[in-house]
Design a protein around this motif. Structure first.
Motif, short mmCIF file in Angstrom:
data_model
loop_
_atom_site.label_atom_id
_atom_site.label_comp_id
_atom_site.label_asym_id
_atom_site.label_seq_id
_atom_site.Cartn_x
_atom_site.Cartn_y
_atom_site.Cartn_z
N SER A 73 0.81 -1.22 0.00
CA SER A 73 0.00 0.00 0.00
C SER A 73 0.84 1.27 0.00
CB SER A 73 -0.94 0.00 1.22
OG SER A 73 -0.20 -0.13 2.42
N GLY A 74 2.16 1.15 0.18
CA GLY A 74 3.06 2.28 0.02
C GLY A 74 2.97 3.37 1.06
N GLU A 75 2.48 3.05 2.24
CA GLU A 75 2.31 4.09 3.26
C GLU A 75 3.63 4.75 3.66
OE1 GLU A 75 -1.48 1.73 5.31
OE2 GLU A 75 0.41 1.95 6.39
N GLY A 76 4.72 3.99 3.58
CA GLY A 76 6.01 4.55 3.95
C GLY A 76 6.52 5.59 2.98
N MET A 77 5.89 5.71 1.82
CA MET A 77 6.31 6.67 0.80
C MET A 77 5.35 7.85 0.68
SD MET A 77 9.15 5.61 -0.45
CE MET A 77 10.02 4.25 0.34
N PHE A 78 4.43 7.99 1.62
CA PHE A 78 3.42 9.04 1.51
C PHE A 78 4.04 10.44 1.37
CE2 PHE A 78 -0.62 6.98 3.53
CZ PHE A 78 -0.72 6.17 2.42
N ARG A 79 5.12 10.71 2.10
CA ARG A 79 5.66 12.07 2.02
C ARG A 79 6.47 12.30 0.75
NH1 ARG A 79 10.68 13.05 6.27
NH2 ARG A 79 11.92 11.21 5.75
N LYS A 80 6.83 11.23 0.05
CA LYS A 80 7.55 11.37 -1.22
C LYS A 80 6.62 11.35 -2.43
CE LYS A 80 11.26 9.17 -2.29
NZ LYS A 80 12.27 10.18 -2.62
N ASP A 81 5.47 10.69 -2.29
CA ASP A 81 4.59 10.47 -3.43
C ASP A 81 3.14 10.71 -3.02
OD1 ASP A 81 3.24 9.63 -5.66
OD2 ASP A 81 4.35 7.76 -5.91
N GLU A 82 2.63 11.89 -3.35
CA GLU A 82 1.27 12.25 -2.95
C GLU A 82 0.23 11.40 -3.66
OE1 GLU A 82 0.63 16.40 -3.40
OE2 GLU A 82 2.37 16.97 -2.18
N ASP A 83 0.57 10.86 -4.84
CA ASP A 83 -0.39 10.00 -5.54
C ASP A 83 -0.72 8.75 -4.73
OD1 ASP A 83 -0.65 11.70 -7.68
OD2 ASP A 83 0.90 10.71 -8.89
N MET A 84 0.26 8.25 -3.97
CA MET A 84 0.01 7.07 -3.15
C MET A 84 -0.99 7.39 -2.04
SD MET A 84 3.64 5.07 -3.04
CE MET A 84 2.84 3.48 -3.22
N VAL A 85 -0.95 8.61 -1.54
CA VAL A 85 -1.93 9.03 -0.53
C VAL A 85 -3.33 9.04 -1.14
CG1 VAL A 85 -2.57 10.84 1.09
CG2 VAL A 85 -0.16 10.45 0.57
N LYS A 86 -3.44 9.58 -2.34
CA LYS A 86 -4.75 9.68 -3.00
C LYS A 86 -5.33 8.32 -3.32
CE LYS A 86 -3.35 14.10 -5.03
NZ LYS A 86 -2.96 14.79 -6.29
N GLN A 87 -4.46 7.34 -3.61
CA GLN A 87 -4.94 6.02 -4.00
C GLN A 87 -5.28 5.13 -2.79
OE1 GLN A 87 -1.78 4.45 -6.45
NE2 GLN A 87 -1.92 6.13 -7.92
N TRP A 88 -4.82 5.53 -1.62
CA TRP A 88 -4.99 4.70 -0.43
C TRP A 88 -6.45 4.71 0.04
CZ3 TRP A 88 -6.57 4.83 4.64
CH2 TRP A 88 -6.08 3.83 5.50
N GLU A 89 -6.93 3.54 0.43
CA GLU A 89 -8.26 3.37 1.03
C GLU A 89 -8.13 2.45 2.23
OE1 GLU A 89 -10.75 1.79 -2.00
OE2 GLU A 89 -10.80 3.66 -3.17
N PRO A 90 -9.06 2.46 3.16
CA PRO A 90 -8.95 1.60 4.34
C PRO A 90 -8.76 0.12 4.01
CG PRO A 90 -10.66 3.24 4.68
CD PRO A 90 -10.21 3.40 3.26
N GLY A 91 -9.30 -0.33 2.89
CA GLY A 91 -9.16 -1.75 2.54
C GLY A 91 -7.92 -2.07 1.73
N THR A 92 -7.12 -1.07 1.40
CA THR A 92 -5.94 -1.30 0.57
C THR A 92 -4.93 -2.27 1.20
OG1 THR A 92 -6.18 0.88 -0.46
CG2 THR A 92 -4.03 -0.19 -0.66
N PRO A 93 -4.58 -2.12 2.48
CA PRO A 93 -3.61 -3.04 3.08
C PRO A 93 -4.04 -4.51 3.00
CG PRO A 93 -3.81 -1.09 4.45
CD PRO A 93 -4.89 -1.00 3.41
N ARG A 94 -5.32 -4.78 3.22
CA ARG A 94 -5.79 -6.16 3.18
C ARG A 94 -5.68 -6.73 1.77
NH1 ARG A 94 -5.27 -9.83 6.40
NH2 ARG A 94 -4.51 -10.92 4.57
N LYS A 95 -5.97 -5.89 0.77
CA LYS A 95 -5.87 -6.35 -0.62
C LYS A 95 -4.44 -6.78 -0.93
CE LYS A 95 -5.28 -3.40 -3.92
NZ LYS A 95 -5.45 -2.29 -4.90
N TYR A 96 -3.48 -5.98 -0.50
CA TYR A 96 -2.08 -6.32 -0.79
C TYR A 96 -1.61 -7.51 0.05
CZ TYR A 96 -1.27 -2.36 -3.85
OH TYR A 96 -1.30 -1.49 -4.91
#
Length: 508
Positions: free
Chosen positions: A184-207
């Protein structure tokens, strides 16, 4: 950062970090750290430090990694185009260090694009053993292949396959496997704002569901006693400790061993303290998770996959041996098998898509390559020749080992045959040293001539500047170097250097 962090993510991070949360939150107001990693296939760490045009500070968990100052643009220096270093986020350098690759190992980088960790593995192999770099997404394999070419990797293969198909083709084969898992790329949120926009509460479970399947396939491809390093760039426990604990519960022959980490790593959460976490408020880098999984050596680990040594040609299992260059081309398909994509994805002379290799003409092509080697190099590379159409690769594996796999690069691309003559490929040049060529020329990075070459310009070069081996003439292919480090081909004749640097690679 401009993007607003999701409220669900914030609440979870407060629960995980407790009193440390405010320190963590403050990192989003800070500029991310930049870094480069020295490519020791071409240059030593000490040599680069002596030559570096910008200030470098060591990264504690990677002996070849260095922080660059804010505002530094290492991609705008000729040394980058000579493949002397890879621009890489500092935390991303840690997983390969934990893999402990040794020269001669057979290594699989299972989720490899764009290739930073693969180039790091290749440097540790030092041209020995085998590296298979794979990515499931076809478009991403283009950058992966180009990076391996730029950094002078001779013993690499690039696949575009699913992990389960690789495991079926190479059961119990690899000494070390890196899984830089999709996450889900949470560790890259401050480098990549697109990852923030794509994140949803169910994203971690999907991955997490995807990661479970990848780990299972990796276990099948690992040799008894081998090592898997699993990493993500996310904070979500279900993608990190959760995925590993579930894997260990169903694979008792594996043990999580302490990751250590130069005092920079924090332990994993809960029942998995052996894992390592890099928190951005504790290290100079982005968020990462890593786990080192060691196999106990029992043959039961491979289940019903059988003995790997009977599943592949004998020459594949000659771990530290070299397969001699055949006098004749091997028969059959040279693109790596059914559905293969042996055409080049970067550099000069791409093979037409869908073109099948022709059995007739392969012997003539290899003869043309042998003649080129005698006249232009003075030696001939070891390995297994693999033809795709008119294009020739030197592979660390016999072609049969790749049958049925979608193969982007079956090995080191050395060039193609046109009208009976061998035309050297750009990746051949980038992996060579001046001493391996009959003619070489060193251009200076400091006076603009190297940049002129990288732009594709023709240069006036007096004959006395060429370095020519005894019994060779000045006329012919020249390995063009930047301050002594290979960058590409040119042809010299009567004081003029005709530029052969590929258009798609040129300085812009």
């Amino acid at each position: 950062m401009a993007a607003q962090l999701p409220s669900t993510f914030i609440e979870r991070m407060k629960e995980l970090l407790g009193t440390e949360y405010e320190q963590f939150a403050d990192t989003y107001k800070q500029t991310p750290y930049g870094g480069i990693r020295v490519n020791t296939l071409k240059i030593t760490v000490q040599e680069l430090l002596e030559r570096s045009p910008f200030e470098l500070q060591p990264i504690p968990w990677c002996p070849t990694g260095f922080y660059t100052e804010d505002g530094t643009r290492p991609g705008k220096h000729p040394y980058y185009h000579a493949g002397l270093y890879y621009i890489q986020e500092p935390s991303a350098m840690a997983p390969v260090e934990l893999l402990n690759v040794q020269p001669g190992d057979r290594v699989l980088d299972l989720c490899a694009a764009p290739g930073g960790k693969s180039t790091q593995i290749a440097a540790k192999l030092q041209g020995q053993g085998l590296l298979i770099s794979n990515d499931l997404h076809p478009e991403r394999t283009k950058a992966l292949a180009k990076n391996l070419e730029l950094y002078g990797v001779r013993n690499g293969i690039v696949l575009n396959e699913s992990p389960d198909r690789i495991a079926a083709a190479f059961p119990g084969f690899f000494d070390r496997i890196l899984i830089d898992a999709p996450c889900s790329g949470e560790g890259m949120f401050r480098k990549d704002e697109d990852m923030v926009k794509q994140w949803e509460p169910g994203t971690p479970r999907k991955y997490a569901d995807m990661q479970r399947d990848i780990l299972r396939s990796a276990a099948e491809a690992l040799t008894p006693g081998g090592t898997i390093v699993y990493s993500t760039c996310t904070f979500a426990p279900e993608e990190n400790e959760g995925s590993i604990l579930e894997f260990l519960a169903s694979h008792p022959q594996f043990t999580a061993v302490p990751a250590g980490g130069a005092g920079s790593f924090s332990p994993g959460l809960g029942e998995l303290p052996e894992a390592a976490r890099l928190w951005p408020h504790k290290v100079k880098g982005e968020g990462h998770f890593m786990a080192v999984l060691r196999h106990d050596g029992s043959s039961a680990a491979q289940g019903d996959t059988g003995n790997a040594d009977t599943a592949l040609p004998v020459s594949v299992h000659s771990k530290r041996g070299k397969a001699p260059m055949a006098a004749k081309a091997p028969g059959g398909r040279g693109d790596g098998g059914r559905g293969g994509k042996g055409g080049r994805a970067s550099g000069k002379g791409s093979a037409p898509k869908g073109r099948e290799p022709q059995g007739s003409g392969e012997e003539a092509a290899l003869a043309a390559f042998a003649e080129f080697c005698r006249e232009q190099l003075g030696w001939q590379p070891d390995g297994c020749p693999v033809m795709f159409g008119d294009h020739l690769y030197i592979s660390p594996l016999p072609k049969e080992a790749l049958d049925g796999l979608k193969t982007i690069r079956p090995g080191w691309y050395v060039g193609h045959v046109r009208s009976g003559r061998f035309i050297p490929g750009h990746p051949l040049a980038t992996a060579l040293k001046p001493s391996e060529c009959c003619r070489s020329l060193s251009l200076s990075s400091g006076n603009g001539e190297a940049v002129s070459y990288l732009k594709g310009e023709t240069l006036a070069i007096p004959e006395q500047r060429l370095s020519v081996k005894p019994e060779s003439t000045s006329k012919g292919y020249v390995l063009v170097c930047i301050d002594g480090f290979s960058a590409g081909w040119a042809k010299w004749q009567e004081g003029m250097l005709k530029n052969e640097y590929p258009a798609g690679w040129r300085w812009t």
